[in-house]
Motif scaffolding. Structure first.
Motif, PDB file in Angstrom:
ATOM      1  N   ALA A   1       3.500   6.839 -14.909  1.00 56.05           N
ATOM      2  CA  ALA A   1       2.262   6.061 -14.751  1.00 56.05           C
ATOM      3  C   ALA A   1       1.879   5.327 -16.022  1.00 56.05           C
TER       4      ALA A   1
ATOM      5  N   PRO B   1      -3.306  -0.060 -14.400  1.00 51.86           N
ATOM      6  CA  PRO B   1      -4.105   0.134 -13.184  1.00 51.86           C
ATOM      7  C   PRO B   1      -4.727  -1.186 -12.731  1.00 51.86           C
TER       8      PRO B   1
ATOM      9  N   ARG C   1      -3.120  -3.605 -11.287  1.00 54.14           N
ATOM     10  CA  ARG C   1      -2.122  -4.661 -11.102  1.00 54.14           C
ATOM     11  C   ARG C   1      -1.124  -4.312 -10.002  1.00 54.14           C
ATOM     12  N   ARG C   2      -0.784  -3.045  -9.872  1.00 49.64           N
ATOM     13  CA  ARG C   2       0.243  -2.670  -8.913  1.00 49.64           C
ATOM     14  C   ARG C   2      -0.053  -1.294  -8.329  1.00 49.64           C
ATOM     15  N   SER C   3       0.564  -1.004  -7.175  1.00 52.97           N
ATOM     16  CA  SER C   3       0.490   0.311  -6.549  1.00 52.97           C
ATOM     17  C   SER C   3       1.850   0.984  -6.689  1.00 52.97           C
ATOM     18  N   SER C   4       1.951   2.239  -6.279  1.00 58.53           N
ATOM     19  CA  SER C   4       3.219   2.961  -6.401  1.00 58.53           C
ATOM     20  C   SER C   4       4.321   2.316  -5.571  1.00 58.53           C
ATOM     21  N   SER C   5       3.941   1.595  -4.509  1.00 56.27           N
ATOM     22  CA  SER C   5       4.942   0.983  -3.636  1.00 56.27           C
ATOM     23  C   SER C   5       5.656  -0.193  -4.288  1.00 56.27           C
ATOM     24  N   ASP C   6       5.051  -0.816  -5.305  1.00 57.97           N
ATOM     25  CA  ASP C   6       5.733  -1.911  -5.987  1.00 57.97           C
ATOM     26  C   ASP C   6       5.985  -1.573  -7.458  1.00 57.97           C
TER      27      ASP C   6
ATOM     28  N   SER D   1       2.515   1.506 -16.319  1.00 57.04           N
ATOM     29  CA  SER D   1       1.892   0.572 -15.372  1.00 57.04           C
ATOM     30  C   SER D   1       0.416   0.404 -15.679  1.00 57.04           C
TER      31      SER D   1
ATOM     32  N   ARG E   1     -10.795  -0.077 -15.301  1.00 60.10           N
ATOM     33  CA  ARG E   1      -9.369  -0.394 -15.287  1.00 60.10           C
ATOM     34  C   ARG E   1      -8.905  -0.850 -16.662  1.00 60.10           C
TER      35      ARG E   1
END
Length: 340
Positions: A127, A132, A134-139, A130, A42
């Motif tokens: 992408a 990796p 720390r967050r997913s696509s939903s947030d 952001s 990550r």
């Protein structure tokens, strides 16, 4: 007929317990190694994205003749004639063409208001912006909402703001706006006003034409980076406490030029690096990562480094300030060679 006695073959309870204990021990030994390998992956991915952001910013410099402005912000009072700034897009929109997002870039008006753009434009979340882990696509997007937020300013003052939030994409990387020189006391010398920043990605005064912005004045070029590109941060991971991802004021819409801390941060005395995601008492304008012990940065020369979270704030200030005559201290910064 001859009968043969066969004794039953089975594990005893003691043998089963020993086997279970050995398996548990092996899992205990392997789990940290697996977690460490995942974190290393990550971190490498995150630093690669920072490297791309740095290259995009230097390509912008080569094409336009300056690093992108963090945003447009006048150095006059809001009610004075000549203040034509509002919520024009942040620097992240300006580097979209250089991160293979030319189609998205064409949908933006660099001098139009953030809120006047279509939701699908404001909420586009490449992408590369952001980190990796720390967050997913939903947030990666914050919805439109009206809310009152409590704010802690660098002076230690507390306040509240009512925000009519317009939806937009959020990210994890912030431009280096500099240090706290000028303060934040409602004066024309405040660090966040146009041209006052001491970093690389700073707020710029707009060129006004018929009451509307039509360009920008305060341009940071390589010749203005007196300390050298290898001694000055360009961008890094912004501090967002755990549980506050895609929440204002810690993590607002990254394209909204009115929300400085959503896309630019400062560092130095009173604004240290956060020592981890559990830290929730620092002002929401500093850098910090979720990687154990370090925070990654890309420097103005395009190199990617990691900085110890416990770096002295004066040393941190020198890395954020482009012309203070100071440079890197090897005890605090780890070079990454031959990877990116």
């Amino acid at each position: 007929m001859r009968m043969t006695n066969r004794s039953a073959v089975a594990f005893t309870l003691v043998e089963l317990l020993v086997v279970i204990a050995i398996i548990g021990l092996l899992i205990g030994l392997l789990l940290p190694a697996a977690q460490s390998a995942r974190e290393a992956s990550r971190r490498a991915d995150c630093m690669s994205r920072l490297r791309q952001i740095g290259l995009a910013s230097t390509n912008h410099h080569d094409a336009v003749g300056a690093f992108p402005p963090a945003r447009l912000r006048s150095r006059v009072w809001d009610w004075e004639e000549g203040a034509c700034d509002s919520s024009q897009p942040s620097w992240l929109v300006r580097i979209l063409p250089y991160v293979e997002q030319a189609n998205s870039a064409r949908q933006w008006s660099l001098y139009g208001r953030f809120e006047d753009h279509l939701p699908e434009v404001r909420e586009s979340s490449p992408a590369i912006f952001s980190c990796p882990g720390r967050r997913s696509s939903s947030d990666a997007v914050i919805p439109s909402q009206r809310m009152e937020t409590k704010v802690t300013y660098p002076c230690g003052c507390m306040g509240s703001e009512v925000v009519n939030l317009v939806s937009g994409a959020v990210g994890d990387y912030a431009g280096n706006h500099g240090d706290y020189t000028g303060g934040s006391y409602g004066l024309l010398t405040d660090y966040w006003r146009g041209g006052n920043g001491t970093g690389i990605i700073i707020s710029s005064r707009p060129k006004c034409r018929a009451g509307e912005p039509a360009g920008w004045l305060d341009k940071v070029r390589y010749k203005d980076v007196v300390d050298g590109g290898s001694n000055t941060f360009l961008a890094g991971e912004m501090h967002i406490p755990r549980g506050r991802v895609a929440q204002v004021p810690e993590n607002g819409p990254m394209y909204n030029g009115k929300d400085l801390t959503a896309f630019a941060r400062i560092g130095g005395p009173s604004i240290p690096l956060a020592r981890g995601p559990e830290v929730d008492w620092l002002p929401n304008m500093g850098f910090g990562s979720w990687h154990p012990g370090i925070c990654p940065f890309v420097l103005a020369d395009g190199s990617v480094r990691t900085v110890d979270n416990e770096i002295d704030t004066v040393a941190l200030q020198s890395l954020c300030h482009r012309f203070d005559g100071e440079g890197l201290e090897e005890d605090n910064v780890t070079p990454i060679w031959g990877v990116y």
